[in-house]
Design a protein around this motif. Structure first.
Motif, PDB file in Angstrom:
ATOM      1  N   ARG A  76       0.805  -1.220   0.000  1.00 28.26           N
ATOM      2  CA  ARG A  76       0.000   0.000   0.000  1.00 28.26           C
ATOM      3  C   ARG A  76       0.845   1.280   0.000  1.00 28.26           C
ATOM      4  NH1 ARG A  76      -5.315  -0.972   0.694  1.00 28.26           N
ATOM      5  NH2 ARG A  76      -5.972  -2.979   1.575  1.00 28.26           N
ATOM      6  N   ASP A  79       0.036   3.805  -5.416  1.00 26.22           N
ATOM      7  CA  ASP A  79      -0.714   3.076  -6.453  1.00 26.22           C
ATOM      8  C   ASP A  79       0.120   2.878  -7.711  1.00 26.22           C
ATOM      9  OD1 ASP A  79      -3.008   2.786  -4.896  1.00 26.22           O
ATOM     10  OD2 ASP A  79      -3.790   4.744  -5.500  1.00 26.22           O
ATOM     11  N   SER A  83       3.974  -1.051  -6.821  1.00 23.94           N
ATOM     12  CA  SER A  83       3.148  -1.429  -5.678  1.00 23.94           C
ATOM     13  C   SER A  83       2.163  -2.536  -6.054  1.00 23.94           C
ATOM     14  CB  SER A  83       2.389  -0.204  -5.157  1.00 23.94           C
ATOM     15  OG  SER A  83       1.579  -0.548  -4.060  1.00 23.94           O
ATOM     16  N   SER A  87       1.993  -7.086  -5.020  1.00 25.43           N
ATOM     17  CA  SER A  87       0.810  -7.487  -4.252  1.00 25.43           C
ATOM     18  C   SER A  87       0.194  -8.764  -4.806  1.00 25.43           C
ATOM     19  CB  SER A  87      -0.234  -6.367  -4.287  1.00 25.43           C
ATOM     20  OG  SER A  87       0.273  -5.167  -3.753  1.00 25.43           O
ATOM     21  N   ALA A 111      -7.443  -4.815  -4.092  1.00 26.87           N
ATOM     22  CA  ALA A 111      -8.016  -3.483  -3.883  1.00 26.87           C
ATOM     23  C   ALA A 111      -8.570  -2.913  -5.185  1.00 26.87           C
ATOM     24  CB  ALA A 111      -6.972  -2.542  -3.289  1.00 26.87           C
TER      25      ALA A 111
END
Length: 216
Positions: A76, A79, A83, A87, A111
């Motif tokens: 996090r 963006d 990143s 993830s 997300a």
């Protein structure tokens, strides 16, 4: 002789009735074939269960990943591409032919962040490229046993990119799973629908693709 590609049938549903929520709970998903045939050829541990579904309504292709996993890693910091690329995520690659020159990549984390880019042979990536605007959307959700990533892609955009041939879309379906090996040090496990039969993990190769077949 060329190896026959794995095939997934995308069933037709009534137009304008499937609205994505990120939960994959629309009743029209009952029309979809459930694909669970994922593997991690480069890892000795069997991956957690992944269900993939897709349907279409002549205007849009809808897809849904449901992954049985509660240990979700998401970077996090920001963006950025880095990143998202660090993830847990699912991935769809599309190509117009075996040469993969070019091919198009969608990588989506829990997300609903999207890393979309165009790629060329030998892992040449153009991250300045984006999927045609207003022709793709995703939503996601997490519950106590799994996460779901649901998306919609317009048929028009797939045609614009020359990705539909005789109602077939040559597609790679993948997952990246990050496990914590040491404190705050995470390493990925690479999971694929099609075993590309490469010595080291590689989704960016012709042997990693199957076919989504749009059924009338």
């Amino acid at each position: 002789m060329a190896k026959e590609l794995k095939n997934y049938e995308v069933h037709l549903v009534e137009e304008n009735l499937l609205e994505i929520t990120g939960k994959g709970d629309n009743t029209l998903w009952k029309n979809a074939q459930v694909l669970t045939d994922f593997c991690s050829p480069w890892d000795s541990e069997k991956p957690s269960k992944i269900e993939f579904k897709a349907v279409w309504d002549r205007e849009n292709l809808f897809f849904c990943f449901t992954v049985s996993d509660t240990m979700i890693h998401i970077d996090r910091k920001d963006d950025s591409i880095h990143s998202i690329g660090s993830s847990d995520r699912v991935e769809l690659f599309f190509r117009s032919n075996h040469a993969m020159n070019p091919y198009y990549c969608l990588e989506i984390d829990t997300a609903s962040r999207i890393m979309d880019f165009v790629a060329y042979p030998n892992k040449k990536f153009d991250f300045d490229w984006n999927w045609p605007q207003n022709n793709m959307a995703v939503k996601s959700s997490i519950d106590d046993s799994s996460f779901t990533i649901e998306g919609v892609i317009s048929i028009l955009s797939l045609k614009m990119l020359h990705l539909i041939n005789d109602n077939k879309i040559e597609t790679g379906l993948f997952r990246a799973k990050y496990n914590e090996k040491e404190k705050s040090i995470f390493e990925p496990v690479w999971i694929s629908w099609v075993n590309p039969e490469t010595e080291t993990p590689n989704f960016h190769t012709p042997s990693s693709f199957g076919v989504l077949h749009l059924i009338e």
